[in-house]
Design a protein around this motif. Structure first.
Motif, mmCIF file in Angstrom:
data_model
loop_
_atom_site.group_PDB
_atom_site.id
_atom_site.type_symbol
_atom_site.label_atom_id
_atom_site.label_comp_id
_atom_site.label_asym_id
_atom_site.label_seq_id
_atom_site.Cartn_x
_atom_site.Cartn_y
_atom_site.Cartn_z
ATOM 1 N N GLU A 84 45.635 48.955 47.292
ATOM 2 C CA GLU A 84 46.646 47.418 47.106
ATOM 3 C C GLU A 84 47.506 47.726 47.732
ATOM 4 O OE1 GLU A 84 46.049 43.054 44.902
ATOM 5 O OE2 GLU A 84 45.285 44.687 43.998
ATOM 6 N N GLY A 85 48.451 48.418 46.975
ATOM 7 C CA GLY A 85 49.805 48.640 47.282
ATOM 8 C C GLY A 85 50.092 48.716 48.663
ATOM 9 N N VAL A 86 49.584 49.808 49.067
ATOM 10 C CA VAL A 86 49.839 50.250 50.282
ATOM 11 C C VAL A 86 49.340 48.583 51.327
ATOM 12 C CG1 VAL A 86 49.205 51.134 52.739
ATOM 13 C CG2 VAL A 86 49.250 52.561 50.028
ATOM 14 N N ILE B 32 40.705 52.850 38.609
ATOM 15 C CA ILE B 32 41.286 51.614 39.214
ATOM 16 C C ILE B 32 42.510 52.366 39.962
ATOM 17 C CG2 ILE B 32 42.997 50.586 37.362
ATOM 18 C CD1 ILE B 32 39.977 49.964 35.466
ATOM 19 N N ALA B 33 43.122 53.292 38.905
ATOM 20 C CA ALA B 33 44.662 54.009 40.040
ATOM 21 C C ALA B 33 44.186 53.686 41.138
ATOM 22 C CB ALA B 33 44.610 55.138 39.382
ATOM 23 N N ILE C 207 41.108 43.751 40.508
ATOM 24 C CA ILE C 207 41.580 45.335 41.071
ATOM 25 C C ILE C 207 40.597 44.885 42.036
ATOM 26 C CG2 ILE C 207 42.285 47.539 40.376
ATOM 27 C CD1 ILE C 207 42.832 45.729 37.920
ATOM 28 N N GLY C 208 41.066 46.129 43.406
ATOM 29 C CA GLY C 208 39.843 46.234 44.017
ATOM 30 C C GLY C 208 38.418 46.107 44.655
ATOM 31 N N ALA D 254 38.194 43.899 36.921
ATOM 32 C CA ALA D 254 38.169 44.676 37.159
ATOM 33 C C ALA D 254 36.572 45.415 36.669
ATOM 34 C CB ALA D 254 38.477 46.176 37.046
ATOM 35 N N PRO D 255 35.336 44.064 36.504
ATOM 36 C CA PRO D 255 34.394 44.842 36.085
ATOM 37 C C PRO D 255 33.281 45.353 36.858
ATOM 38 C CG PRO D 255 34.535 42.642 37.643
ATOM 39 C CD PRO D 255 35.601 43.224 37.482
#
Length: 546
Positions: free
Chosen positions: A202-204, A195-196, A433-434, A97-98
């Motif tokens: 991403e999970g959905v 981030i959360a 992440i995202g 997650a840069p």
């Protein structure tokens, strides 16, 4: 299959739940660990439901010092395994997650050059107890060990040590009473709540009709089915699960109690932070983070505090440690303020008098339950508990550090997979992440594309830096008519961004936006004004974000 519209579409997800309320796993708790567990399980091809009583990351997950660190201070007591895992998870997070986690130099001022040469090794091998930072020489050895534990990932620059004149040249803000300093590099978490949210999205998006609802709480368990209250819709509904993961943080014991579990698994420790306005001190510190002793007269009672610049004239000062058995009642009291400001005055006596407290936050860390009276000596490791109340597998994850959330989520997910008789298909160890996905390679191109949409270069640069590879999605809202109009005095929050938060990130209130989707809670000179403007844009009642 990824949904055609916004991934986090509450209307679509509630309709899918109404049509079929059966899930492989229900995750209770939408903090960072719950979000990570939800994503992990969804990536395994499971149908997963995440429910969070408040907004996503609205508890301790958003009230931390906002630093991903390996726990350097735990080396002295010999917690090598904990530090090694935390350092490697920190490095993974910086790589994943840069856009949300950036390097920051951490400086530890020291009052002695050689103090603790004997005591520090004894503490390391747990042959002696005590507190107080040792001198520059033993701490330099600790910095070398700390760097070695990363396994040579190269995610962050290395550290070092300096004494006397060399230290004051390198760190001109340190007074002559300091014999020197050591430094390392950690990851500054610019946006833990973001981030959360990106993990949940991403999970959905992983498919399998996974769903995530904020402002939805578990209120009862009846005949093996979960009774859930949608606080926004004002209605209750039921869901069936093959496995339940309890990731409710400081509320984990209460959630477990709904299943008839009486075992005490967690012990809350409240940590308070102050937001300060101190222009001279902020300018002196620059981009460094200070990790310093609070100056208690008795070295055995000294604690370490953290201070760094948030931006502009704002600083974050923390943190306290207070036992807290009622997380909903946690607050920043006068004793917390007095302690933190006294610690600051001990470090910077001249500048501290001009520092003005403009905000505060408190979070309750859900440490693993312990009878240890000294809070500083309680383990920061995590634990997974397994129960089968009425035959329904319940996995509870507690403890740990924010930095190690991915590993915690992995362990909780593996326990759920084991209960289902399933095998892991996907690892999250090296997964972006995202907005961090391919961000370093695409950054310049994204910024150029945003300028091509007609956005001013400064705005295009900020959106790219904040949202990473998700920036083009945000930019579409900002580039729409009236979208670039600022709602904050500093221009760091636009009308288009608020529309994006409401449409694609499930923000429903001004506090959701000000506190958890933007940086205005920490930076706004007139927080009430910004909150009222956001509330008007959302069409909801406003009020100060506290």
């Amino acid at each position: 299959m990824t949904p055609a519209g916004p991934v986090l579409d509450r209307v679509r997800m509630t309709a899918e739940i109404a049509a079929d309320d059966r899930f492989d796993v229900v995750v209770v708790g939408g903090g960072i660990t719950g979000a990570g567990t939800f994503r992990d399980l969804a990536l395994q091809g499971l149908r997963v439901l995440l429910v969070e009583a408040g907004d996503f990351a609205s508890g301790a997950s958003g009230a931390l010092s906002r630093v991903a660190h390996g726990g350097f201070r735990y080396l002295e007591r010999g917690d090598i395994g904990l530090v090694r895992d935390a350092v490697r998870e920190r490095d993974r997070l910086v790589a994943a997650a840069p856009h949300a986690v950036r390097p920051i130099r951490v400086v530890i001022p020291l009052t002695s050059r050689f103090g603790g040469l004997l005591a520090a090794p004894l503490r390391f091998f747990r042959l002696a107890s005590g507190r107080g930072l040792p001198g520059v020489a033993p701490m330099a050895l600790g910095v070398a060990l700390y760097g070695a534990l990363s396994g040579g990932s190269g995610a962050l620059p290395g550290g070092g040590a300096a004494a006397g004149t060399a230290a004051r040249r390198r760190f001109p803000y340190l007074g002559r009473r300091f014999a020197g300093a050591v430094w390392t590099h950690e990851g500054r978490i610019e946006a833990p709540e973001r981030i959360a949210v990106e993990l949940i999205e991403e999970g959905v998006a992983a498919g399998g009709r996974a769903a995530a609802l904020n402002y939805c709480r578990l209120v009862a368990v009846e005949h093996g089915r979960l009774v859930l209250e949608d606080r926004l819709a004002g209605r209750s509904f039921r869901a069936a699960a093959e496995v339940v993961v309890n990731a409710a943080g400081a509320h984990a014991d209460r959630v477990a109690g709904l299943f008839g579990i009486e075992q005490r698994m967690t012990g809350g420790v409240a940590g308070a932070h102050l937001i300060l306005e101190a222009g001279t001190l902020a300018a002196r510190l620059g981009d460094d983070l200070l990790f310093f002793e609070d100056g208690a007269a008795d070295p055995a009672k000294r604690r370490l505090c953290v201070l760094y610049r948030l931006g502009g004239d704002r600083l974050l000062l923390g943190t306290t440690e207070t036992r807290c058995d009622a997380p909903e009642a946690a607050d920043v009291g006068e004793a917390d303020r007095t302690y933190l400001l006294a610690a600051l005055a001990g470090l910077f006596p001249d500048e501290a008098s001009g520092a003005r407290v403009v905000g505060h936050m408190v979070g309750v860390r859900p440490l693993v339950h312990s009878d240890e009276a000294d809070l500083a000596h309680r383990s920061r490791d995590h634990a997974v508990f397994r129960h089968r109340p009425g035959g329904l597998p319940l996995v509870t994850i507690v403890g740990g550090k924010w930095t190690t959330f991915r590993k915690m989520a992995e362990d909780a997910a593996d326990a759920a997979l084991d209960a289902l008789g399933r095998s892991r298909r996907v690892s999250t160890a090296d997964r972006a992440i995202g907005g961090g996905a391919n961000f370093r390679d695409r950054r310049d191109g994204i910024e150029a594309d945003l300028i091509g949409l007609g956005l001013p270069p400064d705005l295009a640069r900020r959106l790219t830096a904040t949202y990473g590879t998700r920036a083009p999605r945000v930019a579409r809202y900002v580039a729409a008519k009236g979208g670039a109009a600022p709602l904050s005095d500093d221009g760091r929050l636009t009308r288009g961004e608020v529309r994006f938060f409401a449409t694609e990130e499930m923000a429903t209130s001004a506090e959701d936006v000000v506190r958890r989707r933007s940086d205005q809670f920490f930076r706004a000179a007139r927080l009430d004004t910004v909150t009222a403007r956001v509330a008007a844009e959302l069409g909801v009642k406003g009020g100060p974000a506290s």
